[in-house]
Design an enzyme around this catalytic site. Sequence first.
Site, PDB file in Angstrom:
ATOM      1  N   CYS A  50     -14.141  -4.910   0.814  1.00 19.69           N
ATOM      2  CA  CYS A  50     -13.859  -5.692   2.250  1.00 19.69           C
ATOM      3  C   CYS A  50     -14.490  -4.622   3.309  1.00 19.69           C
ATOM      4  CB  CYS A  50     -12.599  -5.903   2.249  1.00 19.69           C
ATOM      5  SG  CYS A  50     -11.931  -7.247   1.039  1.00 19.69           S
ATOM      6  N   LYS A  52       0.869  -1.443  -0.034  1.00 13.34           N
ATOM      7  CA  LYS A  52       0.107   0.040  -0.123  1.00 13.34           C
ATOM      8  C   LYS A  52       0.831   1.265  -0.038  1.00 13.34           C
ATOM      9  CE  LYS A  52      -3.891  -2.192   0.491  1.00 13.34           C
ATOM     10  NZ  LYS A  52      -4.641  -2.094   1.530  1.00 13.34           N
TER      11      LYS A  52
END
Length: 582
Positions: free
Chosen positions: A529, A391
């Site tokens: 999610c 990320k």
Amino acid sequence: MTTSDLPVGFPDVETLTRMANAALQEFENGFGGHAPAQAPNSIPGVSAGFPAGPSGFAGNPVPPDPRPHAQYGGPTGSHPAAPLPSGPAPQGVIPKVASPESLGLPGDETLRLLLGGTSAPGAQIPSEVHGTSESPFYFLNTPTGSAGPDVFKTADRPSVPGSIAAPFDVNAVRGDFPILNQSVNGKPLIWLDNAATTQKPRQVIERLKEFYERENSNVHRAAHELAARSTDAYEAAREKVRRFLNARSTNEIVWVRGATEAINLVAQSWGRANVKSGDEIIVSNLEHHANIVPWQFLAQEKGATIKVIPVNDAGELLLEEFGKLLGPKTKLVAVTQVSNALGTVNPVQQIAAMAHAAGAKILVDGAQSVSHMPVDVQSIGADWFVFSGHKVFGPTGIGVLYGREELLNDTPPWQGGGNMIQDVTFEKTLFHKAPGRFEAGTGNIADAVGLGAAIDYVTRLGMPNIAFWEHQLLHYGTHLLKDIPGLRLVGTAAEKAGVLSFVLEGFKTEEVGALLNKEGIAVRSGHHCAQPILRRLGLEATVRPSLALYNTCSDLDALASALHRLVSSRGPRNVTVSNWPL
């Protein structure tokens, strides 16, 4: 252009060329040796307040008129600059001598600001600006000790006329990411799926290659040269993470596969040893499933209860309600710093203080914050902080668990095996202290080194600079998207980072994602999610463009243009991927 093409009073072409070269050389000096290859990427319609370059900015520059015509650079082409005036000067008007500003170059005052205000590499952000409540930007309240240029101390700097430029050369940055230099469906790739994963700069790719070509060996406990090189690189990366998070010691940095594994490690080690029947675990309505499911496992096993911090319709946590949830049974609070679905930035420092006042521990999920803003785990007051390397422009399969050293040493190991032991007999085993006690087996050595290279990369750019640029992109994109008929922005918190989730009336989210893909634009469509927060807002899915340091206004222009075409094509015929107007 020839000299005869220039208005009366302008220098000749040779003189102009020398002026331009001199100005560009000054730019190169002011940008640490990286002169902009093209005109700077800028936010159109934003008035003065930021000296172009890494020296500083002032004020709260929210774009009042975010139109695409002033945008330079970007993968979808550039908008031409206004032509120079030509022809003779009108009668009675004294011809003006050419100035650098008239050529789109910085003038003397601008250059003085650039050169006089640029900090040396690695300079510390002045501590007096941190932790104040006066800043108009959430990312100005960064903790003391974060490295990067002095981009905030601007009260004594006059504003510079013109558009706000990125505090680094975005075109040069884009050139560092090879994957961006390709076409998808005949269009330049526009990567707006950064909340799912970020792309990797050449510096990270080459560092991995170098490791496997020169250093590959298992770490520790060997006398040969390659083991020494590998161990040095592995532990140097740990030190880079320590500095990046401002942890006290490398003993507080544990290598894991990613944020999900880090949360599971805490739940299955500390949680199993400390959470009892009747205890309470508090999570927020904004959490990724990775910060919900491990606590559900633990609660079911131990007979504990999970409580949820509610949010308002903008996607902001209701801290007053959080205060009501805290009590003597509260054992743990687990919250995200930045929502992956909405981009909401949570006040984790305040949440940590409230949790500690109630006698609880706090885990902060930083998967969505580390690439967007400076992070200081000591200032936050986190007991644990987790993030994933992929990320923050690093490799997949590597992540970090930060934990306070005394807390880690009081926690039993989660997995057993080599590396984490001091001594083994058939009767008992003695374990290393942190971080070794949590690093059983051969670690992901190469990708840890690659993560170190990624941290080097963002540190050189300066996390405050990255935060500033992305904040401007977020404002610009918000202005573009909110004017699209039928589009509803999802997540409108006052403090956001990097996410522009939306739904479009009359279209399924997966249809929008597929149609944007036809335009070469990569976004995420689905529940991300994070089903609980979407359902709180009455949705099952959104389209989620998400930003990173290499994105430009042109990327957002292309996104908005594609969505406008999609909306305008709605009519008698059914719009599908196959008949989408290219």
